[in-house]
Design a protein around this motif. Structure first.
Motif, PDB file in Angstrom:
ATOM      1  N   VAL A   1    -127.727 -92.006  24.542  1.00 57.58           N
ATOM      2  CA  VAL A   1    -128.968 -91.365  25.071  1.00 57.58           C
ATOM      3  C   VAL A   1    -128.920 -91.226  26.370  1.00 57.58           C
ATOM      4  CG1 VAL A   1    -131.601 -91.467  25.425  1.00 57.58           C
ATOM      5  CG2 VAL A   1    -130.544 -92.402  23.012  1.00 57.58           C
ATOM      6  N   LEU A   2    -128.402 -92.033  27.497  1.00 60.79           N
ATOM      7  CA  LEU A   2    -128.465 -91.842  28.553  1.00 60.79           C
ATOM      8  C   LEU A   2    -127.006 -91.617  29.136  1.00 60.79           C
ATOM      9  CD1 LEU A   2    -130.160 -95.166  29.865  1.00 60.79           C
ATOM     10  CD2 LEU A   2    -131.049 -92.760  29.785  1.00 60.79           C
ATOM     11  N   SER A   3    -125.958 -91.952  28.751  1.00 62.57           N
ATOM     12  CA  SER A   3    -124.578 -91.679  28.879  1.00 62.57           C
ATOM     13  C   SER A   3    -123.767 -90.235  28.609  1.00 62.57           C
ATOM     14  CB  SER A   3    -123.557 -93.050  28.534  1.00 62.57           C
ATOM     15  OG  SER A   3    -123.471 -92.928  27.189  1.00 62.57           O
ATOM     16  N   ARG A   4    -124.697 -89.842  27.484  1.00 54.91           N
ATOM     17  CA  ARG A   4    -124.191 -88.745  26.642  1.00 54.91           C
ATOM     18  C   ARG A   4    -122.560 -88.968  26.361  1.00 54.91           C
ATOM     19  NH1 ARG A   4    -128.676 -85.911  25.352  1.00 54.91           N
ATOM     20  NH2 ARG A   4    -127.181 -84.006  25.323  1.00 54.91           N
ATOM     21  N   GLU A   5    -122.108 -90.016  25.871  1.00 54.90           N
ATOM     22  CA  GLU A   5    -120.664 -90.138  25.681  1.00 54.90           C
ATOM     23  C   GLU A   5    -120.610 -90.628  24.242  1.00 54.90           C
ATOM     24  OE1 GLU A   5    -118.621 -91.966  29.728  1.00 54.90           O
ATOM     25  OE2 GLU A   5    -119.547 -93.385  28.315  1.00 54.90           O
ATOM     26  N   ARG A   6    -119.947 -89.848  23.561  1.00 60.95           N
ATOM     27  CA  ARG A   6    -119.660 -90.256  22.020  1.00 60.95           C
ATOM     28  C   ARG A   6    -119.136 -91.771  21.913  1.00 60.95           C
ATOM     29  NH1 ARG A   6    -115.775 -87.637  20.243  1.00 60.95           N
ATOM     30  NH2 ARG A   6    -114.983 -86.892  22.532  1.00 60.95           N
ATOM     31  N   GLY A   7    -119.683 -92.521  20.852  1.00 55.16           N
ATOM     32  CA  GLY A   7    -119.274 -93.818  20.962  1.00 55.16           C
ATOM     33  C   GLY A   7    -119.549 -94.511  19.307  1.00 55.16           C
ATOM     34  N   TYR A   8    -119.022 -95.379  19.174  1.00 53.90           N
ATOM     35  CA  TYR A   8    -119.300 -96.238  17.872  1.00 53.90           C
ATOM     36  C   TYR A   8    -119.879 -97.557  18.243  1.00 53.90           C
ATOM     37  CZ  TYR A   8    -118.691 -97.522  13.115  1.00 53.90           C
ATOM     38  OH  TYR A   8    -118.702 -97.743  11.428  1.00 53.90           O
ATOM     39  N   TYR A   9    -121.032 -97.761  17.439  1.00 51.85           N
ATOM     40  CA  TYR A   9    -121.848 -98.935  18.062  1.00 51.85           C
ATOM     41  C   TYR A   9    -121.605-100.051  16.757  1.00 51.85           C
ATOM     42  CZ  TYR A   9    -124.115 -95.469  21.119  1.00 51.85           C
ATOM     43  OH  TYR A   9    -124.263 -94.742  21.944  1.00 51.85           O
ATOM     44  N   PHE A  10    -121.519-101.279  17.281  1.00 50.15           N
ATOM     45  CA  PHE A  10    -121.472-102.300  16.531  1.00 50.15           C
ATOM     46  C   PHE A  10    -122.732-103.452  16.838  1.00 50.15           C
ATOM     47  CE2 PHE A  10    -117.134-101.251  16.667  1.00 50.15           C
ATOM     48  CZ  PHE A  10    -116.675-101.349  15.804  1.00 50.15           C
ATOM     49  N   SER A  11    -123.572-103.684  15.921  1.00 51.90           N
ATOM     50  CA  SER A  11    -124.649-104.631  16.210  1.00 51.90           C
ATOM     51  C   SER A  11    -124.682-106.108  15.250  1.00 51.90           C
ATOM     52  CB  SER A  11    -125.999-103.741  16.005  1.00 51.90           C
ATOM     53  OG  SER A  11    -126.099-103.499  14.741  1.00 51.90           O
ATOM     54  N   ALA A  12    -125.380-107.052  15.673  1.00 50.92           N
ATOM     55  CA  ALA A  12    -125.441-108.188  14.985  1.00 50.92           C
ATOM     56  C   ALA A  12    -126.725-108.733  15.301  1.00 50.92           C
ATOM     57  CB  ALA A  12    -124.181-109.129  15.294  1.00 50.92           C
ATOM     58  N   PRO A  13    -127.489-109.604  14.388  1.00 55.50           N
ATOM     59  CA  PRO A  13    -128.743-110.332  14.806  1.00 55.50           C
ATOM     60  C   PRO A  13    -128.298-111.447  15.725  1.00 55.50           C
ATOM     61  CG  PRO A  13    -128.190-110.474  12.621  1.00 55.50           C
ATOM     62  CD  PRO A  13    -127.306-109.684  13.059  1.00 55.50           C
ATOM     63  N   VAL A  14    -129.386-111.764  16.430  1.00 56.30           N
ATOM     64  CA  VAL A  14    -129.231-113.169  17.179  1.00 56.30           C
ATOM     65  C   VAL A  14    -130.356-114.093  16.502  1.00 56.30           C
ATOM     66  CG1 VAL A  14    -129.506-114.146  19.484  1.00 56.30           C
ATOM     67  CG2 VAL A  14    -128.607-111.685  19.359  1.00 56.30           C
ATOM     68  N   TRP A  15    -129.794-114.962  15.974  1.00 54.60           N
ATOM     69  CA  TRP A  15    -130.850-115.842  15.556  1.00 54.60           C
ATOM     70  C   TRP A  15    -130.907-117.355  16.250  1.00 54.60           C
ATOM     71  CZ3 TRP A  15    -132.893-114.604  10.734  1.00 54.60           C
ATOM     72  CH2 TRP A  15    -132.353-113.599   9.834  1.00 54.60           C
ATOM     73  N   LEU A  16    -132.188-117.634  16.301  1.00 51.41           N
ATOM     74  CA  LEU A  16    -132.378-118.958  17.207  1.00 51.41           C
ATOM     75  C   LEU A  16    -132.051-120.101  16.258  1.00 51.41           C
ATOM     76  CD1 LEU A  16    -135.638-117.908  18.828  1.00 51.41           C
ATOM     77  CD2 LEU A  16    -133.288-117.879  19.957  1.00 51.41           C
TER      78      LEU A  16
ATOM     79  N   LEU B   1    -114.666 -93.445  21.991  1.00 49.39           N
ATOM     80  CA  LEU B   1    -113.648 -93.005  21.179  1.00 49.39           C
ATOM     81  C   LEU B   1    -112.521 -91.891  22.030  1.00 49.39           C
ATOM     82  CD1 LEU B   1    -115.787 -91.919  18.156  1.00 49.39           C
ATOM     83  CD2 LEU B   1    -114.635 -94.031  18.368  1.00 49.39           C
ATOM     84  N   ASP B   2    -112.722 -91.887  23.296  1.00 44.97           N
ATOM     85  CA  ASP B   2    -111.806 -91.009  23.949  1.00 44.97           C
ATOM     86  C   ASP B   2    -110.393 -91.048  23.799  1.00 44.97           C
ATOM     87  OD1 ASP B   2    -114.059 -89.661  24.529  1.00 44.97           O
ATOM     88  OD2 ASP B   2    -114.349 -90.406  26.637  1.00 44.97           O
ATOM     89  N   ALA B   3    -109.965 -92.714  24.013  1.00 45.09           N
ATOM     90  CA  ALA B   3    -108.792 -93.171  23.911  1.00 45.09           C
ATOM     91  C   ALA B   3    -107.919 -92.606  22.745  1.00 45.09           C
ATOM     92  CB  ALA B   3    -108.518 -94.618  24.303  1.00 45.09           C
ATOM     93  N   GLN B   4    -108.645 -93.018  21.650  1.00 47.70           N
ATOM     94  CA  GLN B   4    -108.144 -92.576  20.403  1.00 47.70           C
ATOM     95  C   GLN B   4    -107.880 -91.051  20.401  1.00 47.70           C
ATOM     96  OE1 GLN B   4    -107.247 -94.604  18.209  1.00 47.70           O
ATOM     97  NE2 GLN B   4    -106.329 -93.701  16.725  1.00 47.70           N
ATOM     98  N   GLU B   5    -108.763 -90.156  20.903  1.00 51.32           N
ATOM     99  CA  GLU B   5    -108.436 -88.828  20.820  1.00 51.32           C
ATOM    100  C   GLU B   5    -107.556 -88.263  21.716  1.00 51.32           C
ATOM    101  OE1 GLU B   5    -112.942 -86.900  19.861  1.00 51.32           O
ATOM    102  OE2 GLU B   5    -112.451 -87.632  22.088  1.00 51.32           O
ATOM    103  N   SER B   6    -107.147 -89.254  22.696  1.00 53.05           N
ATOM    104  CA  SER B   6    -106.095 -88.730  23.562  1.00 53.05           C
ATOM    105  C   SER B   6    -104.829 -89.025  23.216  1.00 53.05           C
ATOM    106  CB  SER B   6    -106.139 -89.532  24.994  1.00 53.05           C
ATOM    107  OG  SER B   6    -107.335 -89.392  25.678  1.00 53.05           O
ATOM    108  N   ALA B   7    -104.660 -89.971  22.200  1.00 49.05           N
ATOM    109  CA  ALA B   7    -103.606 -90.285  21.195  1.00 49.05           C
ATOM    110  C   ALA B   7    -103.160 -89.300  20.284  1.00 49.05           C
ATOM    111  CB  ALA B   7    -103.520 -91.636  20.663  1.00 49.05           C
ATOM    112  N   TRP B   8    -104.154 -88.648  19.798  1.00 42.67           N
ATOM    113  CA  TRP B   8    -104.008 -87.407  18.844  1.00 42.67           C
ATOM    114  C   TRP B   8    -103.500 -86.319  19.259  1.00 42.67           C
ATOM    115  CZ3 TRP B   8    -109.569 -87.937  16.296  1.00 42.67           C
ATOM    116  CH2 TRP B   8    -109.543 -88.974  15.332  1.00 42.67           C
ATOM    117  N   ALA B   9    -103.975 -86.149  20.858  1.00 41.42           N
ATOM    118  CA  ALA B   9    -103.366 -84.766  21.432  1.00 41.42           C
ATOM    119  C   ALA B   9    -101.852 -84.596  21.651  1.00 41.42           C
ATOM    120  CB  ALA B   9    -103.974 -84.706  23.079  1.00 41.42           C
ATOM    121  N   GLU B  10    -101.312 -85.712  21.236  1.00 40.62           N
ATOM    122  CA  GLU B  10     -99.860 -85.632  21.432  1.00 40.62           C
ATOM    123  C   GLU B  10     -99.103 -85.289  20.116  1.00 40.62           C
ATOM    124  OE1 GLU B  10     -98.613 -89.579  22.568  1.00 40.62           O
ATOM    125  OE2 GLU B  10     -99.488 -89.657  24.406  1.00 40.62           O
TER     126      GLU B  10
END
Length: 631
Positions: free
Chosen positions: A151-166, A183-192
């Motif tokens: 929303v703020l960075s405007r960068e494409r990303g993959y998000y992992f989330s987990a609940p925090v239990w007390l 995901l930019d590093a993976q795309e850079s590898a594809w460019a080769e």
């Protein structure tokens, strides 16, 4: 049918046969090349899918690990005693170690309490992410996965989330821990790779691509309803999601087809596309391989088939042509034999006539060659006589100085002889013997002086030998010793201590040096401080010998004619003008060259260039002594 019509029909028949041969060959080559390209694309796609899965799965443990950390749980359990800075630093440290983009902590209301980017202007702290699916999954007690634009960075990303239990409350998660991976590093590898790679989500949006222009484009045009649903999830923020322009050309199996693009950077290019699903992510990965190898295979097949067909046609044409030529040869054979017979008779007559002419011409040439040989022999004898005459003429110039040197020893001999007679009369034998020894020494000196004149007057030989340039200079200086002393000439010797050898004739080289030194002494006759400069410079393949003076120099108008026979600048009766001409001819005969020039500071310099002798045949010492003693 006319001959022209037959040729036109034959040409059309050949072209039709060529088309019937090339078309099947290119189709077979196309199918084989497409099969190979499809197999290659499938292998590359399988490896790329495995690489993407590995890249994403590396970080799926991290949210659960951070959620179980005691400082995080204590931070959520005691809101009145929260120390957000310590958690920010902790999350930033985990971000750096795990090499992820961002790590942040949400409370149960989806408000961001702490983030690894707390120190940046676009920090997530204070933002609410209740609209994100990864929050809804984690607050419901499950691990969450999500992909989209920040929303703020405007960068494409993959998000992992987990609940925090007390520890003391497991009825409802107290918060959500989120990790974002770029995901930019993976795309850079594809460019080769020699292919284009795309990752398409369930709505047909190209989320990842090796070519930046294809990212966040729709695989197919979206309807208004589909656009509204995507805007509601804010997965791709407010990106326009323009159509990629992909168009299918031909189906190739279950997961393959031939496609092209109607717009963008790939407009007009054709590709083989292979697709492979990523079911656990809800994605589908595509690879686009250019059809260049297929087109090259078709061209090769067409050229090969056309070449073979051309060889066949050419062979047929050559066979027919040979048959036609054979008939023509048989038809004209008899006429050619008759023509050759007449030509042979004419040739024999011409040969006989020309042979007679050549015999006469050869006889005349033999007479001319003999006459030329006699003329050259006469010319050589005349030249040798001129050289000898010049040397004898120079002897007259040297006579005065040598006469002066002989008069002094003769006077001393007479004095020593008279004293010896007086000592013998007085019975003083020892003193008389000493005077006689002095007489012997003086007569030896006189003999050496006369030997130099005799040596100078002798004729040279034809055989070139090893000659020491320094010895030649020494001989010339001994001839002019009296004149040098009389005129007060300063002699500067500029040559190395080691002997320098050239391939020349000793007598002729000495004659040239004597002549050049004599000319220099005449040029400096009126100079107040005459100075004679003698130099030897040994280079790679030649030796440069210099004789220079500080006289008035040579007039510029005479430099071009100074080596011409009978050209002289001296007064009448003092020279014939042959010295420099003969010297130049001598040096040329020795394989070198003689040059003259004026010095900038005044005076003239004569330079001799002769071939250098690197392996001299050094004469025996007694032979050298004999030459100088007896000539």
């Amino acid at each position: 049918m006319t001959r022209r019509g037959l040729r036109l029909a034959l040409a059309l028949l050949i072209l039709l046969g060529l088309a019937l041969v090339i078309w099947p060959a290119t189709q077979v080559a196309r199918e084989q090349a497409l099969d190979r390209l499809q197999e290659e694309a499938d292998n590359e796609l399988r490896l790329s899918v495995a690489g993407l899965r590995g890249h994403l799965s590396r970080h799926d443990y991290l949210p659960q690990l951070l959620a179980s950390r005691e400082p995080v749980q204590r931070f959520l359990n005691a809101p009145e005693e929260r120390r957000a800075q310590a958690i920010n630093v902790l999350l930033d440290g985990f971000r750096a170690i795990a090499e992820v983009s961002d790590v942040y902590l949400l409370d149960r209301h989806a408000d961001t309490l702490a983030a690894s980017n707390w120190h940046r202007p676009d920090t997530f702290i204070g933002q609410n992410y209740a609209f994100r699916r990864y929050y809804r999954d984690a607050i419901a007690g499950r691990e969450g996965r999500f992909y989209g634009l920040g929303v703020l960075s405007r960068e494409r990303g993959y998000y992992f989330s987990a609940p925090v239990w007390l520890p003391d409350d497991e009825t409802e998660p107290a918060g959500v821990m989120v990790v974002k991976v770029l995901l930019d590093a993976q795309e850079s590898a594809w460019a080769e790779q020699q292919a284009e790679l795309l990752v398409v989500d369930g709505q047909g949006i190209i989320f990842m691509a090796s070519r930046p222009e294809l990212r966040l484009a729709a695989l197919h045009p979206l309807s208004d309803a589909e656009r509204q649903r995507l805007l509601a999830t804010r997965r791709y923020a407010d990106e326009p999601l323009a159509p990629s322009g992909l168009r299918r050309l031909e189906r190739r199996g279950e997961h393959g087809d031939l496609v092209t693009f109607d717009r963008g950077p790939l407009d007009g290019q054709a590709f083989l596309r292979q697709a492979r699903p990523l079911a656990e992510l809800g994605w589908e990965m595509h690879i686009l391989k250019p059809l260049t190898p297929v087109q090259a295979a078709q061209w090769q097949a067409a050229l090969l088939a056309g070449g073979l067909y051309g060889i066949l046609v050419l062979g047929t044409g050559v066979g027919w042509q040979r048959l036609r030529l054979r008939r023509q040869r048989e038809h004209f054979a008899e006429r050619e034999r008759q023509t050759l017979a007449r030509a042979r008779d004419e040739l024999e007559r011409n040969v006989a006539h020309r042979t007679h002419d050549l015999v006469e011409t050869n006889r005349r040439l033999s007479d001319e060659i003999e006459e030329r040989r006699r003329a050259e022999e006469t010319l050589r004898q005349t030249q040798d006589e001129l050289i000898q005459a010049a040397k004898l003429a120079l002897l007259g110039q040297l006579a005065a100085g040598i006469n002066h040197e002989l008069n002094q020893p003769l006077a001393a001999v007479r004095s020593y002889a008279e004293n010896a007679r007086a000592f013998l009369a007085r019975q003083q034998a020892e003193r008389a013997d000493a005077n006689l020894a002095e007489i012997v020494e003086l007569t030896g000196r006189m003999a050496e002086i006369s030997a130099q004149l005799k040596q100078f007057s002798r004729k040279s030989g034809e055989q070139l030998t090893s000659v020491s340039v320094g010895d030649c200079f020494g001989y010339a200086l001994r001839l002019y010793r009296a004149r040098l002393d009389q005129d007060g000439v300063t002699v500067e010797r500029r040559w190395p201590e080691a002997p320098v050898w050239v391939r020349a004739d000793l007598v002729r080289l000495e004659q040239v040096l004597v002549n050049l030194i004599g000319n220099a002494l005449q040029a400096m006759a009126q100079m107040p401080s005459p100075r004679l400069i003698l130099g030897i410079d040994a280079q790679d393949d030649e030796v440069r010998i210099e004789v220079a003076d500080n006289g008035p120099g040579i007039p510029e108008a005479n430099l071009a004619r100074i080596f011409e026979p009978f050209f002289t600048t001296k007064s009448i009766g003092t020279g014939l003008g042959l010295g420099l001409s003969i010297s130049s001819r001598i040096i040329a005969d020795l394989g070198g060259r003689l040059q003259a020039e004026n010095l900038p500071e005044g005076g003239a310099r004569f330079t001799i260039r002769l071939p250098r002798d690197r392996s001299p045949e050094v004469p025996e010492p007694h032979a050298t002594q004999e030459r100088h003693s007896h000539g």
